[in-house]
Design an enzyme around this catalytic site. Structure first.
Site, PDB file in Angstrom:
ATOM      1  N   ASP B  11       0.851  -1.191   0.000  1.00  0.00           N
ATOM      2  CA  ASP B  11       0.000   0.000   0.000  1.00  0.00           C
ATOM      3  C   ASP B  11       0.886   1.240   0.000  1.00  0.00           C
ATOM      4  O   ASP B  11       1.834   1.330   0.777  1.00  0.00           O
ATOM      5  CB  ASP B  11      -0.901   0.025   1.241  1.00  0.00           C
ATOM      6  CG  ASP B  11      -2.059  -0.959   1.108  1.00  0.00           C
ATOM      7  OD1 ASP B  11      -2.249  -1.493  -0.002  1.00  0.00           O
ATOM      8  OD2 ASP B  11      -2.749  -1.193   2.107  1.00  0.00           O
ATOM      9  N   ASP B 130     -13.759  -6.123  -4.711  1.00  0.00           N
ATOM     10  CA  ASP B 130     -13.939  -6.350  -3.273  1.00  0.00           C
ATOM     11  C   ASP B 130     -15.361  -6.842  -3.089  1.00  0.00           C
ATOM     12  O   ASP B 130     -16.300  -6.190  -3.547  1.00  0.00           O
ATOM     13  CB  ASP B 130     -13.768  -5.045  -2.481  1.00  0.00           C
ATOM     14  CG  ASP B 130     -12.370  -4.455  -2.632  1.00  0.00           C
ATOM     15  OD1 ASP B 130     -11.413  -5.236  -2.813  1.00  0.00           O
ATOM     16  OD2 ASP B 130     -12.240  -3.220  -2.579  1.00  0.00           O
TER      17      ASP B 130
END
Lengths: 183, 250
Positions: B11, B130
């Site tokens: 990330d 997701d």
């Protein structure tokens, strides 16, 4: 040694440049006829769509120039497919250096063929990303088995080409590019 | 035989890695390029960089970072997070990214998938989904904050038809639990689409990777914290998988 990467907008041009820089060579990126003709060795990269790529090559006159080159030329991925006579991707006539038709994989396994695979009789892993392939032919120097046994590498006179991405294939890929430079 | 891929995910915020990482050997633990080099050296098959920078002007930082990554590592990498236009994709690919991943923007504008596939090829387009299972698997947007009515499997199939080259499926039920990947859903997904499926969410032990590559039929598996905190070494993981007769690049 002067190395020219034919710059016609192919997606992996930067990556190929960086790969040679890691080997201590600074390639020239160009589509100019003079630059390409003055090179000692030439890279013909390629990521993208065959028809779109052929349109660009024709616009720049590179479709005439590339088959006439006398220096060692290495085609990569789509570059290899464009060296053939015809591609099913967009049903387009290509450069015709190799008298082969590029075919779409039958969807018996997942397509695209994405990831690391070995070529037959070789212990090195190379990174492949493609949905179309060059069938085995008299100029095939390496094969790989995925759905069918296809050409991983081909060579004819000064023209050689690989389906995998040596610029993304870790140490094995670096060694491959080094061999092309030093050969 | 095509190898199963192990993919660490980093990330990124404002050009720096976000989650704490535990690498004493790093001069600068916040530099994604340093971390990328280590993972590449340990045998990672690919890397995913997920940019969680909110603002548009910080995009330039990302493009500069992508160029540094491409100049340094010799394995493929994907860049995702906030990509919503063909211009975004062009800038990242030109800087040396091999693939980009789309998530919310593709749901809001499915034609974006076909535009990118036609211009740059399906091979560079990873569709990230997701999803969370209640009765059915529903797709969520904005990092899991916004529920949609979309069904995971229908959306994956539609994305494949539009030109997505791979599906990266993160199970919100499994993410962070370290109890293993969502193998039932992954298996169904792999049987629904004919493009590679990357498993994400739930990795906590080596056998979880084995399970997702066998029963879960995943083509690749992605994880973050277990690699960042060195709970599992990539090289150890791949040796383990090979001993269990999974084809991996070693």
């Amino acid at each position: 040694m002067k190395l020219v990467i034919i710059n016609y907008g192919a997606g992996n041009t930067q990556s190929v440049k960086f790969a040679f820089q890691r080997l201590g060579i600074t390639p020239v990126l160009s589509y100019s006829k003079e630059e390409i003709l003055s090179a000692d060795k030439i890279i013909f990269p390629g990521v993208g769509h065959a028809k779109a790529a052929m349109d660009v090559l024709r616009k720049k006159g590179l479709d005439i120039l590339i088959p006439q080159l006398k220096q060692p030329v290495l085609g990569i991925c789509l570059g290899m497919q464009l060296m053939c006579k015809f591609s099913e991707e967009g049903n387009v006539d290509c450069l015709g250096i190799f008298n082969e038709s590029v075919k779409l994989f039958e969807p018996k396994l997942k397509v695209p063929h994405i990831g690391w695979n070995k070529t037959d009789g070789n212990d090195d892993w190379y990174y492949f990303v493609h949905s179309y392939y060059v069938p085995q032919n008299e100029f095939t120097t390496m094969t790989c088995n995925y759905i069918t046994q296809f050409s991983a590498a081909i060579q004819k006179e000064n023209f050689s080409a690989v389906q995998f991405h040596p610029e993304k294939s870790g140490q094995a890929g670096e060694d491959f590019l080094k061999n092309f430079i030093e050969a | 035989m095509l190898a199963k891929r192990v993919i660490p995910c980093l990330d990124i915020k404002n050009g720096r890695t976000v989650k704490g990482v535990n690498f004493e050997s790093l001069r600068d633990a916040g530099d994604p390029v340093e971390l990328a080099k280590i993972y590449s050296g340990e045998g990672a098959d690919e890397l995913v960089f997920l940019d969680i920078t909110a603002t548009h002007e910080k995009r330039k930082t990302l493009v500069a970072l992508v160029e540094r990554i491409a100049a340094t590592i010799n394995i493929p990498f994907t860049v995702g997070g906030g990509i919503s236009t063909v211009e975004d994709v062009y800038a990242l690919l030109q800087s040396g990214a091999d693939k980009i991943s789309l998530n919310s923007a593709a749901v809001r504008n499915p034609e974006l998938i076909s535009h990118i596939a036609e211009k740059f090829g399906s091979q560079c387009l990873v569709l990230a989904i997701d999803a969370k299972q209640t009765a059915n698997w529903k797709v969520y947007l904005n990092g899991g904050r916004l529920e949609t009515e979309l069904d995971l499997f229908e959306w994956a199939k539609e994305a494949e038809q539009l030109g997505a080259g791979e599906i990266l499926f993160t199970s919100m039920n499994h993410d962070g639990t370290k109890n293993g990947f969502a193998n039932d859903a992954l298996r169904q997904l792999s049987e629904t689409v004919n493009i590679p499926v990357i498993a994400s969410g739930g990795a906590g032990a080596m056998e979880h990777f084995y399970d997702t590559f066998t029963y879960g039929k995943a083509d690749a598996a992605l994880a973050a914290s277990i690699f960042h905190f060195k709970e599992i070494g990539i090289n150890d993981l791949k040796n383990y998988l090979q001993q269990k007769a999974i084809t991996v690049r070693l």
